[in-house]
Design a protein around this motif. Structure first.
Motif, mmCIF file in Angstrom:
data_model
loop_
_atom_site.group_PDB
_atom_site.id
_atom_site.type_symbol
_atom_site.label_atom_id
_atom_site.label_comp_id
_atom_site.label_asym_id
_atom_site.label_seq_id
_atom_site.Cartn_x
_atom_site.Cartn_y
_atom_site.Cartn_z
ATOM 1 N N LEU A 232 1.018 -1.315 0.198
ATOM 2 C CA LEU A 232 0.517 -0.119 -0.147
ATOM 3 C C LEU A 232 1.259 1.143 -0.079
ATOM 4 O O LEU A 232 1.686 1.502 0.809
ATOM 5 C CB LEU A 232 -0.934 0.102 1.073
ATOM 6 C CG LEU A 232 -1.886 -1.291 1.413
ATOM 7 C CD1 LEU A 232 -2.768 -1.032 2.675
ATOM 8 C CD2 LEU A 232 -2.457 -0.748 0.473
ATOM 9 N N LEU A 233 0.945 1.858 -0.874
ATOM 10 C CA LEU A 233 1.780 2.746 -1.056
ATOM 11 C C LEU A 233 0.723 4.092 -0.730
ATOM 12 O O LEU A 233 -0.109 4.012 -0.422
ATOM 13 C CB LEU A 233 1.674 3.273 -2.933
ATOM 14 C CG LEU A 233 2.727 1.798 -3.181
ATOM 15 C CD1 LEU A 233 3.378 2.531 -4.726
ATOM 16 C CD2 LEU A 233 4.326 2.149 -2.141
ATOM 17 N N VAL A 234 1.333 5.825 -0.516
ATOM 18 C CA VAL A 234 0.459 6.715 -0.520
ATOM 19 C C VAL A 234 -1.020 6.957 -1.055
ATOM 20 O O VAL A 234 -0.680 6.694 -2.110
ATOM 21 C CB VAL A 234 1.600 7.877 -0.683
ATOM 22 C CG1 VAL A 234 1.107 8.942 -0.088
ATOM 23 C CG2 VAL A 234 2.925 8.105 0.324
ATOM 24 N N PRO A 235 -1.762 7.124 -0.460
ATOM 25 C CA PRO A 235 -1.798 7.618 1.093
ATOM 26 C C PRO A 235 -2.505 6.656 2.172
ATOM 27 O O PRO A 235 -2.616 6.642 2.683
ATOM 28 C CB PRO A 235 -3.492 8.785 0.731
ATOM 29 C CG PRO A 235 -4.290 8.274 -0.676
ATOM 30 C CD PRO A 235 -3.199 8.041 -1.527
ATOM 31 N N TYR A 236 -2.993 5.178 0.827
ATOM 32 C CA TYR A 236 -3.550 3.662 1.335
ATOM 33 C C TYR A 236 -2.256 3.261 2.455
ATOM 34 O O TYR A 236 -2.985 3.373 3.666
ATOM 35 C CB TYR A 236 -3.744 2.793 0.389
ATOM 36 C CG TYR A 236 -4.579 3.581 -1.093
ATOM 37 C CD1 TYR A 236 -5.775 4.431 -0.503
ATOM 38 C CD2 TYR A 236 -4.017 3.453 -2.091
ATOM 39 C CE1 TYR A 236 -5.927 5.047 -1.681
ATOM 40 C CE2 TYR A 236 -4.168 3.877 -3.459
ATOM 41 C CZ TYR A 236 -5.650 4.672 -2.954
ATOM 42 O OH TYR A 236 -6.004 5.233 -4.284
ATOM 43 N N ASN A 237 -1.527 3.719 2.004
ATOM 44 C CA ASN A 237 -0.579 2.935 4.014
ATOM 45 C C ASN A 237 -0.592 3.794 4.755
ATOM 46 O O ASN A 237 -0.499 3.495 6.502
ATOM 47 C CB ASN A 237 1.143 3.176 3.250
ATOM 48 C CG ASN A 237 1.801 4.631 3.025
ATOM 49 O OD1 ASN A 237 1.429 5.192 2.896
ATOM 50 N ND2 ASN A 237 2.932 4.715 2.851
ATOM 51 N N ARG A 238 -1.039 5.278 4.567
ATOM 52 C CA ARG A 238 -0.676 6.000 5.902
ATOM 53 C C ARG A 238 -2.618 5.809 6.498
ATOM 54 O O ARG A 238 -2.752 5.879 7.228
ATOM 55 C CB ARG A 238 -0.888 7.632 5.596
ATOM 56 C CG ARG A 238 0.105 7.784 5.303
ATOM 57 C CD ARG A 238 0.186 9.686 4.740
ATOM 58 N NE ARG A 238 1.697 9.301 4.719
ATOM 59 C CZ ARG A 238 1.560 10.828 3.469
ATOM 60 N NH1 ARG A 238 0.901 11.123 2.985
ATOM 61 N NH2 ARG A 238 3.169 11.140 3.080
ATOM 62 N N ILE A 239 -3.975 5.936 5.926
ATOM 63 C CA ILE A 239 -4.854 5.316 6.258
ATOM 64 C C ILE A 239 -5.261 3.828 6.888
ATOM 65 O O ILE A 239 -5.628 3.891 8.271
ATOM 66 C CB ILE A 239 -5.990 5.256 4.726
ATOM 67 C CG1 ILE A 239 -6.107 6.125 4.518
ATOM 68 C CG2 ILE A 239 -7.155 4.781 5.415
ATOM 69 C CD1 ILE A 239 -6.422 6.750 2.810
ATOM 70 N N ALA A 240 -4.191 2.479 6.334
ATOM 71 C CA ALA A 240 -4.174 1.474 6.753
ATOM 72 C C ALA A 240 -2.699 1.604 7.860
ATOM 73 O O ALA A 240 -3.122 0.130 8.577
ATOM 74 C CB ALA A 240 -4.151 0.883 5.658
ATOM 75 N N LYS A 241 -1.981 2.413 8.152
ATOM 76 C CA LYS A 241 -0.905 1.982 9.005
ATOM 77 C C LYS A 241 -0.506 1.556 8.686
ATOM 78 O O LYS A 241 0.479 0.454 9.875
ATOM 79 C CB LYS A 241 -1.600 2.157 10.131
ATOM 80 C CG LYS A 241 -2.502 3.668 10.779
ATOM 81 C CD LYS A 241 -2.671 3.291 12.396
ATOM 82 C CE LYS A 241 -3.227 4.896 12.964
ATOM 83 N NZ LYS A 241 -4.272 5.412 11.951
#
Length: 90
Positions: free
Chosen positions: A5-14
């Protein structure tokens, strides 16, 4: 299946990388599995901002894959799948 998961999904999923065990072999099933684990991703991965256009950029084994119908994209064991945000430039 390895999912990145790259930006922004990695931030959302932590999380940036995860292994996903799932029933089914389509991108649609993978999306459903990701959303069941990370409900906050639903609005980002499932809702089209532009009618007929995927809200994310999909890479399978490092290659960009056009997504028109996620149920028609088949994945195989060992595939590396990455999601990132579509960014328009000008």
């Amino acid at each position: 299946m390895d999912v990145e998961l790259l930006v922004p999904y990695n931030r959302i999923a932590k999380t940036k990388r995860l292994k996903v065990e799932m029933e089914g072999k389509t991108l649609d099933k993978l999306l459903q599995t990701l959303i069941s684990r990370f409900p906050a991703l639903k609005g980002h991965l499932m809702e089209e901002e532009v009618p007929g256009a995927s809200p994310f950029l999909l890479l399978i084994n490092g290659k960009v894959v056009q997504v028109e119908d996620p149920s028609e994209i088949f994945l195989k064991p060992g595939d590396r799948v990455a999601f990132t945000r579509v960014v328009a430039g000008g």
